[in-house]
Write a protein that holds these residues in place. Structure first.
Motif, PDB file in Angstrom:
ATOM      1  N   ALA A   7       0.815  -1.219   0.000  1.00 10.01           N
ATOM      2  CA  ALA A   7       0.000   0.000   0.000  1.00 10.01           C
ATOM      3  C   ALA A   7       0.843   1.261   0.000  1.00 10.01           C
ATOM      4  CB  ALA A   7      -0.938   0.005   1.206  1.00 10.01           C
ATOM      5  N   GLU A   8       2.139   1.141   0.232  1.00  7.83           N
ATOM      6  CA  GLU A   8       3.004   2.306   0.307  1.00  7.83           C
ATOM      7  C   GLU A   8       3.430   2.817  -1.066  1.00  7.83           C
ATOM      8  OE1 GLU A   8       4.154   4.147   2.737  1.00  7.83           O
ATOM      9  OE2 GLU A   8       3.310   3.070   4.447  1.00  7.83           O
ATOM     10  N   LEU A   9       3.223   2.054  -2.136  1.00  6.69           N
ATOM     11  CA  LEU A   9       3.729   2.468  -3.448  1.00  6.69           C
ATOM     12  C   LEU A   9       3.181   3.823  -3.887  1.00  6.69           C
ATOM     13  CD1 LEU A   9       5.409   1.918  -5.949  1.00  6.69           C
ATOM     14  CD2 LEU A   9       3.479   0.642  -6.889  1.00  6.69           C
ATOM     15  N   PRO A  10       1.862   4.061  -3.858  1.00  5.56           N
ATOM     16  CA  PRO A  10       1.395   5.408  -4.261  1.00  5.56           C
ATOM     17  C   PRO A  10       1.950   6.516  -3.378  1.00  5.56           C
ATOM     18  CG  PRO A  10      -0.425   3.834  -4.213  1.00  5.56           C
ATOM     19  CD  PRO A  10       0.738   3.166  -3.553  1.00  5.56           C
ATOM     20  N   LEU A  11       2.065   6.258  -2.079  1.00  4.29           N
ATOM     21  CA  LEU A  11       2.610   7.272  -1.178  1.00  4.29           C
ATOM     22  C   LEU A  11       4.085   7.520  -1.460  1.00  4.29           C
ATOM     23  CD1 LEU A  11       0.945   6.040   2.132  1.00  4.29           C
ATOM     24  CD2 LEU A  11       0.123   7.799   0.562  1.00  4.29           C
ATOM     25  N   ALA A  12       4.830   6.449  -1.732  1.00  5.92           N
ATOM     26  CA  ALA A  12       6.251   6.602  -2.036  1.00  5.92           C
ATOM     27  C   ALA A  12       6.449   7.392  -3.325  1.00  5.92           C
ATOM     28  CB  ALA A  12       6.913   5.228  -2.138  1.00  5.92           C
ATOM     29  N   LEU A  13       5.616   7.139  -4.321  1.00  5.40           N
ATOM     30  CA  LEU A  13       5.724   7.899  -5.569  1.00  5.40           C
ATOM     31  C   LEU A  13       5.427   9.375  -5.335  1.00  5.40           C
ATOM     32  CD1 LEU A  13       3.994   5.452  -8.076  1.00  5.40           C
ATOM     33  CD2 LEU A  13       6.423   6.012  -7.956  1.00  5.40           C
ATOM     34  N   ARG A  14       4.455   9.674  -4.498  1.00  2.00           N
ATOM     35  CA  ARG A  14       4.123  11.073  -4.231  1.00  2.00           C
ATOM     36  C   ARG A  14       5.254  11.767  -3.488  1.00  2.00           C
ATOM     37  NH1 ARG A  14      -1.540  12.220  -1.444  1.00  2.00           N
ATOM     38  NH2 ARG A  14      -2.171  11.305  -3.433  1.00  2.00           N
ATOM     39  N   GLN A  15       5.863  11.107  -2.529  1.00  2.00           N
ATOM     40  CA  GLN A  15       6.971  11.715  -1.804  1.00  2.00           C
ATOM     41  C   GLN A  15       8.211  11.833  -2.677  1.00  2.00           C
ATOM     42  OE1 GLN A  15       7.735  10.051   2.063  1.00  2.00           O
ATOM     43  NE2 GLN A  15       5.564   9.762   2.515  1.00  2.00           N
ATOM     44  N   LEU A  16       8.378  10.920  -3.604  1.00  2.00           N
ATOM     45  CA  LEU A  16       9.539  10.961  -4.493  1.00  2.00           C
ATOM     46  C   LEU A  16       9.430  12.092  -5.501  1.00  2.00           C
ATOM     47  CD1 LEU A  16      12.165   9.578  -5.572  1.00  2.00           C
ATOM     48  CD2 LEU A  16      10.667   8.214  -7.036  1.00  2.00           C
ATOM     49  N   LEU A  17       8.231  12.330  -6.012  1.00  2.00           N
ATOM     50  CA  LEU A  17       8.046  13.275  -7.113  1.00  2.00           C
ATOM     51  C   LEU A  17       7.484  14.614  -6.672  1.00  2.00           C
ATOM     52  CD1 LEU A  17       6.523  10.704  -9.621  1.00  2.00           C
ATOM     53  CD2 LEU A  17       8.901  11.464  -9.489  1.00  2.00           C
ATOM     54  N   GLY A  18       7.228  14.794  -5.384  1.00  2.00           N
ATOM     55  CA  GLY A  18       6.695  16.055  -4.908  1.00  2.00           C
ATOM     56  C   GLY A  18       5.193  16.121  -5.060  1.00  2.00           C
ATOM     57  N   ALA A  40      -5.851  -6.159   6.533  1.00  2.00           N
ATOM     58  CA  ALA A  40      -6.534  -7.132   5.676  1.00  2.00           C
ATOM     59  C   ALA A  40      -6.060  -6.963   4.239  1.00  2.00           C
ATOM     60  CB  ALA A  40      -8.048  -6.944   5.752  1.00  2.00           C
ATOM     61  N   ASP A  41      -6.216  -8.038   3.441  1.00  2.00           N
ATOM     62  CA  ASP A  41      -5.857  -7.998   2.029  1.00  2.00           C
ATOM     63  C   ASP A  41      -6.777  -8.927   1.255  1.00  2.00           C
ATOM     64  OD1 ASP A  41      -4.959 -10.487   2.742  1.00  2.00           O
ATOM     65  OD2 ASP A  41      -2.835 -10.035   2.496  1.00  2.00           O
ATOM     66  N   GLY A  98       5.737  -8.775  -5.091  1.00  2.00           N
ATOM     67  CA  GLY A  98       4.389  -9.328  -5.086  1.00  2.00           C
ATOM     68  C   GLY A  98       3.532  -8.758  -3.968  1.00  2.00           C
ATOM     69  N   PRO A  99       2.275  -9.235  -3.837  1.00  2.00           N
ATOM     70  CA  PRO A  99       1.373  -8.732  -2.784  1.00  2.00           C
ATOM     71  C   PRO A  99       1.939  -9.013  -1.394  1.00  2.00           C
ATOM     72  CG  PRO A  99       0.171  -9.995  -4.440  1.00  2.00           C
ATOM     73  CD  PRO A  99       1.620 -10.234  -4.712  1.00  2.00           C
ATOM     74  N   ARG A 100       1.841  -8.032  -0.521  1.00  2.00           N
ATOM     75  CA  ARG A 100       2.360  -8.173   0.843  1.00  2.00           C
ATOM     76  C   ARG A 100       1.691  -7.133   1.737  1.00  2.00           C
ATOM     77  NH1 ARG A 100       4.808  -5.689  -2.728  1.00  2.00           N
ATOM     78  NH2 ARG A 100       5.860  -3.702  -2.412  1.00  2.00           N
ATOM     79  N   VAL A 101       1.426  -7.536   2.950  1.00  2.00           N
ATOM     80  CA  VAL A 101       0.799  -6.666   3.942  1.00  2.00           C
ATOM     81  C   VAL A 101       1.442  -6.983   5.288  1.00  2.00           C
ATOM     82  CG1 VAL A 101      -1.327  -6.190   5.217  1.00  2.00           C
ATOM     83  CG2 VAL A 101      -1.397  -6.415   2.733  1.00  2.00           C
ATOM     84  N   PRO A 102       1.799  -5.988   6.093  1.00  2.00           N
ATOM     85  CA  PRO A 102       2.351  -6.254   7.419  1.00  2.00           C
ATOM     86  C   PRO A 102       1.387  -7.083   8.263  1.00  2.00           C
ATOM     87  CG  PRO A 102       2.657  -3.948   6.836  1.00  2.00           C
ATOM     88  CD  PRO A 102       1.781  -4.542   5.789  1.00  2.00           C
ATOM     89  N   ARG A 103       1.899  -8.049   8.974  1.00  2.00           N
ATOM     90  CA  ARG A 103       1.055  -8.981   9.734  1.00  2.00           C
ATOM     91  C   ARG A 103       1.016  -8.647  11.212  1.00  2.00           C
ATOM     92  NH1 ARG A 103      -2.415 -10.859   6.227  1.00  2.00           N
ATOM     93  NH2 ARG A 103      -1.401 -11.636   4.324  1.00  2.00           N
ATOM     94  N   SER A 104       1.020  -7.389  11.552  1.00  2.00           N
ATOM     95  CA  SER A 104       0.879  -7.002  12.956  1.00  2.00           C
ATOM     96  C   SER A 104      -0.600  -6.994  13.335  1.00  2.00           C
ATOM     97  CB  SER A 104       1.478  -5.619  13.194  1.00  2.00           C
ATOM     98  OG  SER A 104       0.821  -4.653  12.397  1.00  2.00           O
ATOM     99  N   GLU A 105      -0.894  -7.227  14.597  1.00  2.00           N
ATOM    100  CA  GLU A 105      -2.272  -7.254  15.062  1.00  2.00           C
ATOM    101  C   GLU A 105      -2.330  -6.863  16.532  1.00  2.00           C
ATOM    102  OE1 GLU A 105      -2.724 -12.012  16.096  1.00  2.00           O
ATOM    103  OE2 GLU A 105      -3.359 -11.289  14.111  1.00  2.00           O
ATOM    104  N   ASP A 106      -3.495  -6.338  16.936  1.00  2.00           N
ATOM    105  CA  ASP A 106      -3.760  -5.958  18.326  1.00  2.00           C
ATOM    106  C   ASP A 106      -4.964  -6.743  18.827  1.00  2.00           C
ATOM    107  OD1 ASP A 106      -1.715  -4.104  18.427  1.00  2.00           O
ATOM    108  OD2 ASP A 106      -2.987  -2.486  17.673  1.00  2.00           O
TER     109      ASP A 106
END
Length: 462
Positions: free
Chosen positions: A195-206, A299-300, A276-284
């Motif tokens: 899920a970080e890819l769009p955010l990373a692109l925005r921070q990379l390109l301004g 969730a994914d 490939g698809p990946r999501v952090p597996r932390s839980e509370d």
């Protein structure tokens, strides 16, 4: 560097020997004069006057030696001269950070001319990047300039020095991180969470607008959206192939993309495709007021079957408040909602493993949407407020300025949950549809900090 002790003048034995010889000579001369004058009638008075004169001379010599023994050698800059800057001058005058881009000819001396123009106004160049073009070069600077220097004057000076298509905007302390370090950090975040890819692109390109367009519509029909493997660069628009299908479109109307930026963005997308698809597996694990335990986690797509089963247990009214359309189409939205490419989803499950609630944080171009769905039997227990608070914390972590929720005017549960955030809210109502926007930048920093502890009674934090 030397200490104060070792910085004293060196001791010369030749000078001591000469002074000692001069002392003995002076004593011999004084003795001869005393013998000669002592036999005269006024001899004692002359001797006393001579002694006083010698004492005065010795005192003057001692004072003169002490005064000049601590003086710095000629040419030493003590910082007290007329050209030495006084302490705190920079703080008194004030400085600001600017990010500037300009295009110059690809010829020797063009960059030097820019640097001379900047130095003339006492502007410090903190970082410099070059973006080669087919014709010319784009130079990107991070500058520290006097606060009294306006941006318009700086742009005129750069134009006079040979720069063209100059663009400038204010920067902050986050821009002081060098580009390789920043790119590596973005790559690490992308590797941990798809899920970080769009955010990373925005921070990379301004400042830019990013749209993820799927290859298939909600009804399963091809959308016709595609891009070649190598991507497409068209001035202010960048199109990259989405690893999950479809295309990622990046737009920045105010500043054309350079081939260097295009290569960096494509490298991030290729990294995402390889992992490939990946999501952090932390839980509370939380405890509800009545004593039931629930688990909140990311969730994914693997949770699609459990989400479909939850849809089957929800009433038509609950599904209608969430999806704002025909209830029979609710199942079709799950592929989009559970994809990490379009946002982040939190799931709530019971101790038996049953999925009872979903919370979505969806990237919508420059805006961010939050949405909740809680199974009927589990409503009014604080689950919706807990999910909403965590989604807002994720939005803060992602750098979002605001979040909005689309619901019905009579959905008192969602309205109450948004008001419980204690954030500035804007309301818009059109034909029974209510849009509530929470402005995240207007609240204190401690209120918007990402949650590190459960808000219900905590059982464990894994």
């Amino acid at each position: 560097m030397t200490s104060a002790k070792s910085a004293r003048r060196p001791h010369h034995w030749r000078r001591d020997l000469i002074e000692l010889a001069a002392l003995f000579t002076a004593v011999a001369v004084a003795d001869a004069i005393a013998n000669l004058i002592g036999h005269q009638p006024d001899g004692p008075y002359l001797l006393m006057a001579s002694a006083v004169a010698l004492v005065a001379t010795a005192a003057f010599h001692t004072w003169w030696a002490r005064r000049h023994s601590h003086a710095p050698p000629p040419g030493t800059d003590t910082g007290t001269g007329p050209e030495a800057p006084s302490a705190g001058t920079e703080e008194a005058s004030g400085t600001v950070l600017w990010r500037m881009r300009t295009t110059v000819r690809d010829a020797p001396g063009t960059l030097a001319a820019l640097c001379i123009a900047l130095a003339r106004h006492r502007i410090d160049i903190l970082t410099l990047q070059t973006h080669p073009l087919a014709e010319g070069t784009v130079d990107e600077f991070l500058l520290r300039a006097p606060a009294a220097l306006p941006a318009q004057q700086l742009t005129r000076e750069i134009s006079a020095a040979g720069g063209s298509a100059t663009w400038i905007e204010r920067a902050d302390a986050h821009d002081l991180v060098d580009t390789p370090t920043r790119v590596l950090g973005l790559a690490t975040r992308t590797a941990l969470d798809a899920a970080e890819l769009p955010l990373a692109l925005r921070q990379l390109l301004g400042r830019c607008t990013i749209h993820s367009l799927p290859a298939l519509s909600i009804t399963g029909r091809p959308t016709g959206e595609s891009a070649p493997v190598e991507g497409v660069l068209e001035d202010t628009v960048m199109r990259l192939r989405d690893p999950s299908g479809g295309v990622i479109t990046v737009e920045r109307p105010y500043l054309p993309f350079t081939p260097t930026e295009f290569a960096r963005a494509r490298a991030l997308v290729e990294l995402d495709a390889r992992l490939g698809p990946r999501v952090p597996r932390s839980e509370d694990v939380l405890t509800l007021p009545e004593g039931n335990e629930i688990t909140v986690r990311r969730a994914d797509g693997d949770d699609r079957d459990a989400a479909l089963a939850m849809h089957g247990r929800c009433s038509e009214q609950t599904l209608g408040l969430r999806y704002h359309g025909p209830v029979r189409d609710a199942d079709r939205y799950l592929d989009h909602l559970l994809s990490p490419r379009f946002g982040r989803t939190l799931a709530v499950q019971t101790a038996s493993g049953r999925l009872v609630a979903l919370g979505h944080l969806l990237w919508d171009g420059d805006e961010t949407e939050v949405a909740l769905l809680v199974e009927d039997d589990w409503q009014r227990r604080g689950i919706g407020s807990e999910l909403l608070g965590r989604l807002v914390a994720l939005a803060v972590e992602a750098g979002c300025e605001s979040v909005y929720a689309v619901t019905q005017a009579h959905n008192t549960g969602m309205v109450a949950a948004m008001r419980a955030l204690s954030l500035p809210l804007d309301y818009q109502i059109e034909e029974g549809t209510l849009v509530i926007t929470a402005r995240l930048t207007a609240a204190p920093a401690q209120q918007l900090a990402p949650r590190t502890e459960p808000q219900l009674a905590p059982q464990a934090d894994q």
